[in-house]
Design a protein around this motif. Structure first.
Motif, short mmCIF file in Angstrom:
data_model
loop_
_atom_site.label_atom_id
_atom_site.label_comp_id
_atom_site.label_asym_id
_atom_site.label_seq_id
_atom_site.Cartn_x
_atom_site.Cartn_y
_atom_site.Cartn_z
N SER A 116 5.19 8.62 0.54
CA SER A 116 4.06 9.31 -0.09
C SER A 116 3.27 8.39 -1.02
O SER A 116 2.12 8.68 -1.35
CB SER A 116 4.57 10.52 -0.87
N TYR A 117 3.87 7.26 -1.40
CA TYR A 117 3.16 6.37 -2.33
C TYR A 117 2.14 5.49 -1.62
O TYR A 117 1.42 4.73 -2.26
CB TYR A 117 4.16 5.49 -3.08
N LEU A 118 2.06 5.60 -0.31
CA LEU A 118 1.25 4.65 0.46
C LEU A 118 -0.23 4.65 0.06
O LEU A 118 -0.84 3.61 -0.13
CB LEU A 118 1.40 4.95 1.95
N GLU A 157 -2.28 1.60 -1.71
CA GLU A 157 -3.48 1.05 -1.10
C GLU A 157 -4.60 0.95 -2.14
O GLU A 157 -5.29 -0.06 -2.25
CB GLU A 157 -3.89 1.93 0.08
N ARG A 158 -4.75 2.00 -2.92
CA ARG A 158 -5.82 2.06 -3.91
C ARG A 158 -5.62 0.99 -5.00
O ARG A 158 -6.55 0.28 -5.38
CB ARG A 158 -5.87 3.45 -4.53
N GLU A 159 -4.39 0.86 -5.44
CA GLU A 159 -4.12 -0.11 -6.50
C GLU A 159 -4.29 -1.55 -6.03
O GLU A 159 -4.82 -2.39 -6.75
CB GLU A 159 -2.71 0.10 -7.09
N ILE A 160 -3.84 -1.81 -4.83
CA ILE A 160 -4.01 -3.16 -4.28
C ILE A 160 -5.48 -3.50 -4.17
O ILE A 160 -5.93 -4.60 -4.52
CB ILE A 160 -3.31 -3.27 -2.91
N LEU A 161 -6.24 -2.51 -3.72
CA LEU A 161 -7.69 -2.71 -3.60
C LEU A 161 -8.31 -3.06 -4.96
O LEU A 161 -9.12 -3.97 -5.07
CB LEU A 161 -8.34 -1.43 -3.04
N ASP A 210 -14.74 -4.60 0.57
CA ASP A 210 -15.08 -3.21 0.89
C ASP A 210 -13.83 -2.32 0.87
O ASP A 210 -12.72 -2.80 1.03
CB ASP A 210 -15.67 -3.13 2.31
N GLU A 211 -14.07 -1.06 0.73
CA GLU A 211 -12.96 -0.10 0.79
C GLU A 211 -12.29 -0.15 2.17
O GLU A 211 -11.09 -0.02 2.30
CB GLU A 211 -13.50 1.31 0.52
N GLU A 258 2.85 -3.39 6.13
CA GLU A 258 1.88 -4.39 6.57
C GLU A 258 0.58 -4.20 5.81
O GLU A 258 0.02 -3.13 5.75
CB GLU A 258 1.65 -4.23 8.07
N LEU A 259 0.13 -5.31 5.22
CA LEU A 259 -1.12 -5.29 4.46
C LEU A 259 -2.16 -6.08 5.22
O LEU A 259 -1.90 -7.20 5.64
CB LEU A 259 -0.91 -5.99 3.12
#
Lengths: 91, 269
Positions: A41-43, A47-51, A61-62, A79-80
């Motif tokens: 559920s943290y995915l 993603e938002r924090e890494i961005l 870009d988003e 995988e990032l």
């Protein structure tokens, strides 16, 4: 026997498929269902924090970032994928 | 240590209650103290399948709410004194099935029985969640049919993420797959998913295969768990299932097509 065999083959051909179609449809569907379910559920949050972190250094870009999660047996693969912009646009 | 076994499926009408009655009776006949608990609040049917519908006085929710003692609500089976039934409430609100209340009743049942069989309602609503929450083992019942297999997969996901065992990070629920209403003739004709197909899709081993059988309707008509019909293929398939659950290694029976009159004359396809 030829005629009988022919008749039987015809019947088999007609019926062949309904079970195999079912199996094929289910395999696709179940794989898809599982992909959504097995993601931690943290995915989204991750993603938002890494961005945010990347944006401190590079204007991305988003859509330029994607995080995927897979499970293969005991192994979990995170995988990032980040698409960096062209050289000129670095901060 | 007593074990809590949930009989679940997601999809309705696949044979959960038939299985709960059969497995409960099967375990009890082998000498294990067993209680079968109906979680289907509002649509109580286990009592009917087990033939004790006229002996229901108090129910599961009466016990949770303290209106009756557990012993007053339990019905002892007339055919096997190791077997008890705890009926569901027919009238009360589903939400009366509180997590703590269910936990307390199951704990008390565990003290006096070897196996507590939880007969889950269909769906993934509150009653179904409560039925599987405390489980140690799960028998997921499915038919060889697309919607039922998909729902079984969904239920497997829920078992591995929403149960007490999942939440407390102890050993996960042991999951078993039970395939019911199997018709080898239709599988041979390519009209029905085979045992191997279902096993492959759900990647779970099969604990039993119950053939499509007239004996099942006959048994429920009479209120006799089908496992007591030892002449029937379904009854014997359930006996095998119980033995496998207890660790026995038995080959699957009744999974090959019977040759019909024409088939015998002309040779099988």
């Amino acid at each position: 026997m030829g005629l009988l065999q022919n008749f039987r083959n015809n019947i088999n051909q007609r019926n062949q498929g309904s079970a195999s179609v079912a199996k094929e449809r289910l395999q696709i569907l179940v794989a898809h269902d599982r992909m959504g379910r097995d993601q931690p559920s943290y995915l989204k949050h991750l993603e938002r924090e890494i961005l945010e972190v990347i944006r401190k250094y590079v204007p991305v870009d988003e859509e330029a970032i994607s995080v995927s999660y897979e499970q293969e047996g005991q192994q979990e693969i995170l995988e990032l994928n980040i698409i960096l912009p062209d050289h000129g646009s670095r901060l | 240590m007593a074990r809590i076994v949930v009989i679940t499926s997601g999809k309705g009408g696949v044979g959960k209650t038939t299985t709960a009655a059969a497995v409960g009776m099967g375990l009890a006949l082998l000498g294990h103290r067993t209680v079968v608990v109906d979680f289907d609040v509002g649509l109580r049917n286990l009592d009917l399948i087990m033939g004790c519908e006229r002996r229901v006085v108090y129910d599961f929710i009466n016990v949770i709410q303290g209106d009756a003692k557990l012993n007053q609500a339990l019905i002892r089976d007339k055919r096997c004194d190791k077997l008890y039934i705890l009926p569901a409430s027919q009238t009360r609100d589903k939400d009366a099935l509180t997590k703590d209340g269910v936990g307390q009743v199951l704990d008390e049942l565990k003290r006096h029985h070897d196996y507590v069989i939880c007969d889950s309602p269909a769906g993934i609503e509150h009653g179904a969640m409560m039925a599987m929450y405390y489980a140690d083992d799960a028998i997921v019942v499915t038919n060889p049919e697309v919607s039922s297999v998909r729902d079984a997969d969904r239920m497997l996901g829920i078992l591995s993420s929403k149960s007490r065992r999942a939440e407390t990070d102890v050993e996960p629920i042991t999951e078993y797959l039970l395939l019911t209403r199997y018709s080898p003739e239709r599988v041979n004709r390519g009209e029905m998913l085979s045992i191997a197909d279902v096993q492959e899709i759900l990647s779970l081993p099969m604990i039993g295969v119950i053939p499509e059988s007239q004996a099942v309707l006959n048994a429920s008509n009479a209120g006799i768990p089908v496992i007591l019909d030892q002449q029937s293929d379904a009854g014997r398939a359930y006996q095998d299932t119980v033995s496998r659950y207890l660790g026995g290694e038995l080959p699957m029976r009744f999974i090959d097509a019977k040759k019909g009159f024409l088939g015998r004359i002309f040779g099988g396809a």
